[in-house]
Design a protein around this motif. Structure first.
Motif, PDB file in Angstrom:
ATOM      1  N   ALA A  79       0.827  -1.210   0.000  1.00 18.59           N
ATOM      2  CA  ALA A  79       0.000   0.000   0.000  1.00 18.59           C
ATOM      3  C   ALA A  79       0.859   1.257   0.000  1.00 18.59           C
ATOM      4  CB  ALA A  79      -0.925  -0.001   1.219  1.00 18.59           C
ATOM      5  N   VAL A  80       2.013   1.171   0.644  1.00 16.69           N
ATOM      6  CA  VAL A  80       2.880   2.333   0.800  1.00 16.69           C
ATOM      7  C   VAL A  80       4.286   1.829   1.116  1.00 16.69           C
ATOM      8  CG1 VAL A  80       2.398   2.605   3.283  1.00 16.69           C
ATOM      9  CG2 VAL A  80       3.055   4.613   1.929  1.00 16.69           C
ATOM     10  N   GLU A  81       5.277   2.660   0.824  1.00 16.42           N
ATOM     11  CA  GLU A  81       6.667   2.322   1.126  1.00 16.42           C
ATOM     12  C   GLU A  81       7.298   3.467   1.908  1.00 16.42           C
ATOM     13  OE1 GLU A  81       9.354   0.421  -1.901  1.00 16.42           O
ATOM     14  OE2 GLU A  81      10.371   2.370  -1.744  1.00 16.42           O
ATOM     15  N   PHE A  82       8.013   3.104   2.969  1.00 14.71           N
ATOM     16  CA  PHE A  82       8.760   4.078   3.756  1.00 14.71           C
ATOM     17  C   PHE A  82      10.226   3.660   3.770  1.00 14.71           C
ATOM     18  CE2 PHE A  82       4.482   4.408   5.518  1.00 14.71           C
ATOM     19  CZ  PHE A  82       4.296   5.778   5.527  1.00 14.71           C
ATOM     20  N   VAL A  83      11.111   4.645   3.751  1.00 16.78           N
ATOM     21  CA  VAL A  83      12.540   4.388   3.862  1.00 16.78           C
ATOM     22  C   VAL A  83      12.989   4.907   5.218  1.00 16.78           C
ATOM     23  CG1 VAL A  83      14.829   4.880   2.912  1.00 16.78           C
ATOM     24  CG2 VAL A  83      12.866   4.528   1.370  1.00 16.78           C
ATOM     25  N   LYS A  84      13.617   4.040   5.982  1.00 16.44           N
ATOM     26  CA  LYS A  84      14.090   4.419   7.314  1.00 16.44           C
ATOM     27  C   LYS A  84      15.608   4.528   7.308  1.00 16.44           C
ATOM     28  CE  LYS A  84      14.040  -0.292   9.201  1.00 16.44           C
ATOM     29  NZ  LYS A  84      15.476  -0.428   9.348  1.00 16.44           N
ATOM     30  N   HIS A  85      16.117   5.256   8.311  1.00 15.95           N
ATOM     31  CA  HIS A  85      17.560   5.474   8.416  1.00 15.95           C
ATOM     32  C   HIS A  85      18.090   5.034   9.777  1.00 15.95           C
ATOM     33  CE1 HIS A  85      17.397   7.699   4.637  1.00 15.95           C
ATOM     34  NE2 HIS A  85      16.270   8.182   5.099  1.00 15.95           N
ATOM     35  N   VAL A  86      17.206   4.481  10.611  1.00 14.88           N
ATOM     36  CA  VAL A  86      17.553   3.962  11.933  1.00 14.88           C
ATOM     37  C   VAL A  86      16.936   2.568  12.053  1.00 14.88           C
ATOM     38  CG1 VAL A  86      17.743   6.259  12.990  1.00 14.88           C
ATOM     39  CG2 VAL A  86      15.544   5.050  13.031  1.00 14.88           C
ATOM     40  N   HIS A  87      17.113   1.921  13.193  1.00 13.69           N
ATOM     41  CA  HIS A  87      16.643   0.547  13.343  1.00 13.69           C
ATOM     42  C   HIS A  87      15.123   0.400  13.371  1.00 13.69           C
ATOM     43  CE1 HIS A  87      20.847   0.068  14.799  1.00 13.69           C
ATOM     44  NE2 HIS A  87      20.742  -0.963  13.997  1.00 13.69           N
ATOM     45  N   ASN A  88      14.382   1.369  13.895  1.00  9.23           N
ATOM     46  CA  ASN A  88      12.930   1.214  13.942  1.00  9.23           C
ATOM     47  C   ASN A  88      12.281   1.922  12.753  1.00  9.23           C
ATOM     48  OD1 ASN A  88      11.171   3.703  14.825  1.00  9.23           O
ATOM     49  ND2 ASN A  88      13.091   3.882  15.981  1.00  9.23           N
ATOM     50  N   ALA A  89      11.103   1.447  12.395  1.00 13.41           N
ATOM     51  CA  ALA A  89      10.414   1.947  11.202  1.00 13.41           C
ATOM     52  C   ALA A  89       9.605   3.219  11.457  1.00 13.41           C
ATOM     53  CB  ALA A  89       9.494   0.856  10.653  1.00 13.41           C
ATOM     54  N   PHE A  90       9.595   3.730  12.677  1.00 12.36           N
ATOM     55  CA  PHE A  90       8.763   4.883  13.011  1.00 12.36           C
ATOM     56  C   PHE A  90       9.508   6.221  12.991  1.00 12.36           C
ATOM     57  CE2 PHE A  90       6.334   1.366  14.703  1.00 12.36           C
ATOM     58  CZ  PHE A  90       5.050   1.701  14.314  1.00 12.36           C
ATOM     59  N   THR A  91      10.747   6.243  13.457  1.00 11.10           N
ATOM     60  CA  THR A  91      11.476   7.503  13.600  1.00 11.10           C
ATOM     61  C   THR A  91      11.672   8.188  12.250  1.00 11.10           C
ATOM     62  OG1 THR A  91      12.599   6.680  15.571  1.00 11.10           O
ATOM     63  CG2 THR A  91      13.606   8.563  14.456  1.00 11.10           C
ATOM     64  N   ASP A  92      11.107   9.386  12.125  1.00 11.18           N
ATOM     65  CA  ASP A  92      11.290  10.249  10.952  1.00 11.18           C
ATOM     66  C   ASP A  92      10.836   9.637   9.623  1.00 11.18           C
ATOM     67  OD1 ASP A  92      12.333  12.210  12.616  1.00 11.18           O
ATOM     68  OD2 ASP A  92      14.381  11.471  12.374  1.00 11.18           O
ATOM     69  N   ILE A 112      13.566  -8.748   7.911  1.00 11.51           N
ATOM     70  CA  ILE A 112      14.981  -9.007   8.195  1.00 11.51           C
ATOM     71  C   ILE A 112      15.501  -7.847   9.065  1.00 11.51           C
ATOM     72  CG2 ILE A 112      17.265  -9.360   7.184  1.00 11.51           C
ATOM     73  CD1 ILE A 112      15.947 -10.112   4.536  1.00 11.51           C
ATOM     74  N   ARG A 113      16.222  -8.009   9.997  1.00 14.98           N
ATOM     75  CA  ARG A 113      16.729  -9.024  10.868  1.00 14.98           C
ATOM     76  C   ARG A 113      15.876  -9.094  12.119  1.00 14.98           C
ATOM     77  NH1 ARG A 113      23.297  -8.671  11.111  1.00 14.98           N
ATOM     78  NH2 ARG A 113      22.932 -10.460  12.437  1.00 14.98           N
ATOM     79  N   THR A 114      15.649 -10.317  12.559  1.00 17.35           N
ATOM     80  CA  THR A 114      14.766 -10.594  13.694  1.00 17.35           C
ATOM     81  C   THR A 114      15.096  -9.733  14.901  1.00 17.35           C
ATOM     82  OG1 THR A 114      14.675 -12.889  12.909  1.00 17.35           O
ATOM     83  CG2 THR A 114      13.899 -12.456  15.167  1.00 17.35           C
ATOM     84  N   GLU A 115      16.366  -9.751  15.317  1.00 16.20           N
ATOM     85  CA  GLU A 115      16.793  -9.120  16.573  1.00 16.20           C
ATOM     86  C   GLU A 115      17.182  -7.657  16.421  1.00 16.20           C
ATOM     87  OE1 GLU A 115      20.575  -9.843  14.541  1.00 16.20           O
ATOM     88  OE2 GLU A 115      18.637 -10.858  14.569  1.00 16.20           O
ATOM     89  N   GLN A 116      17.156  -7.149  15.228  1.00 16.55           N
ATOM     90  CA  GLN A 116      17.517  -5.751  15.047  1.00 16.55           C
ATOM     91  C   GLN A 116      16.287  -4.934  14.663  1.00 16.55           C
ATOM     92  OE1 GLN A 116      21.024  -5.114  12.650  1.00 16.55           O
ATOM     93  NE2 GLN A 116      22.240  -6.468  13.893  1.00 16.55           N
ATOM     94  N   CYS A 117      16.080  -4.712  13.397  1.00 12.14           N
ATOM     95  CA  CYS A 117      15.013  -3.806  12.973  1.00 12.14           C
ATOM     96  C   CYS A 117      13.612  -4.339  13.269  1.00 12.14           C
ATOM     97  CB  CYS A 117      15.184  -3.453  11.502  1.00 12.14           C
ATOM     98  SG  CYS A 117      16.748  -2.564  11.229  1.00 12.14           S
ATOM     99  N   GLU A 119      12.750  -6.431  15.855  1.00 12.45           N
ATOM    100  CA  GLU A 119      12.549  -6.297  17.301  1.00 12.45           C
ATOM    101  C   GLU A 119      12.406  -4.838  17.711  1.00 12.45           C
ATOM    102  OE1 GLU A 119      14.641  -7.294  21.620  1.00 12.45           O
ATOM    103  OE2 GLU A 119      15.615  -8.009  19.793  1.00 12.45           O
ATOM    104  N   THR A 120      13.251  -3.975  17.197  1.00 13.53           N
ATOM    105  CA  THR A 120      13.212  -2.565  17.586  1.00 13.53           C
ATOM    106  C   THR A 120      11.904  -1.917  17.144  1.00 13.53           C
ATOM    107  OG1 THR A 120      15.616  -2.498  17.380  1.00 13.53           O
ATOM    108  CG2 THR A 120      14.486  -0.390  17.495  1.00 13.53           C
ATOM    109  N   THR A 121      11.451  -2.215  15.940  1.00 13.59           N
ATOM    110  CA  THR A 121      10.166  -1.688  15.463  1.00 13.59           C
ATOM    111  C   THR A 121       9.033  -2.194  16.342  1.00 13.59           C
ATOM    112  OG1 THR A 121      10.943  -1.440  13.193  1.00 13.59           O
ATOM    113  CG2 THR A 121       8.561  -1.673  13.509  1.00 13.59           C
ATOM    114  N   THR A 122       9.086  -3.453  16.744  1.00 11.45           N
ATOM    115  CA  THR A 122       8.055  -4.025  17.610  1.00 11.45           C
ATOM    116  C   THR A 122       7.998  -3.302  18.948  1.00 11.45           C
ATOM    117  OG1 THR A 122       8.185  -6.183  16.554  1.00 11.45           O
ATOM    118  CG2 THR A 122       7.350  -6.141  18.818  1.00 11.45           C
ATOM    119  N   ARG A 123       9.136  -3.048  19.550  1.00 11.59           N
ATOM    120  CA  ARG A 123       9.173  -2.359  20.844  1.00 11.59           C
ATOM    121  C   ARG A 123       8.612  -0.940  20.729  1.00 11.59           C
ATOM    122  NH1 ARG A 123      12.655  -4.458  24.921  1.00 11.59           N
ATOM    123  NH2 ARG A 123      13.614  -6.416  24.292  1.00 11.59           N
ATOM    124  N   VAL A 124       9.019  -0.214  19.693  1.00  7.23           N
ATOM    125  CA  VAL A 124       8.522   1.151  19.508  1.00  7.23           C
ATOM    126  C   VAL A 124       7.026   1.135  19.228  1.00  7.23           C
ATOM    127  CG1 VAL A 124       8.676   3.223  18.069  1.00  7.23           C
ATOM    128  CG2 VAL A 124      10.770   2.068  18.820  1.00  7.23           C
TER     129      VAL A 124
END
Length: 181
Positions: A79-92, A112-117, A119-124
């Motif tokens: 539906a939409v594409e976002f480009v991130k520059h940090v580990h989580n998909a929400f910041t900026d 990809i990757r389970t324990e990085q982006c 997991e971090t997106t899930t927590r945020v």
């Protein structure tokens, strides 16, 4: 799954990863089957798929590399594409605003990757008030070696640890079928 308030976040399933020296093909066939089943199932139910790509100044993840695009076998539906520059998909990125203006309150996380982006997106997302299904079987990661102890952790061990720390605190740990159910 209520298609009116749920979205799938497909995180960093991009051509940058095979260019990295830690890339391993062993778990890719199962990952490919699970994430494509998730995306195809969500699409059939009218649930938006949000494609997230990671870009930074580091080699294969730089814009100039030409690799910040989905792996060739990924379903093109999104539906939409976002480009991130940090580990989580929400910041900026504008992701939170996009989701909230559509009344989306539940997220299904894969990629990809389970324990990085992932997991971090899930927590945020949890901290922002979203209900999250963390679909570890539709995620990919790679073995890692602890530089202090020299111990190597398998991809399965990393996934198990990640699911342990997220379970019932930040997310429901779900299979593809449970997330689509």
């Amino acid at each position: 799954m209520s298609n009116s308030n749920t979205a799938v976040l497909s995180i960093d399933v991009q051509q940058s990863f095979p260019a990295r020296d830690y890339w391993r093909e062993d778990d890719v066939p199962a990952f490919r089957e699970r994430i494509t089943t998730l995306i195809d199932g969500a699409t059939k139910k009218g649930c938006p798929v949000v494609r997230i790509l990671h870009e930074d100044g580091d080699g294969a993840f730089s814009r100039a590399s030409g690799l910040v695009k989905p792996l060739d076998w990924m379903p093109p539906t999104h539906a939409v594409e976002f480009v991130k520059h940090v580990h989580n998909a929400f910041t900026d990125t504008g992701l939170d605003r996009w989701l909230r203006t559509r009344g989306i309150r539940k997220l299904i996380v894969a990629g990809i990757r389970t324990e990085q982006c992932c997991e971090t997106t899930t927590r945020v997302a949890s901290d922002l008030g979203y209900d999250v299904d963390f679909v570890g079987e539709a995620m990919l990661t790679f073995p890692m070696t602890d530089p202090r102890s020299g111990r190597q952790f398998s991809a399965a061990e990393i996934r198990e640890r990640t699911e342990l720390v997220l379970r019932d605190r930040f997310a429901r740990i779900a299979t593809v079928e449970e997330a689509l159910g």
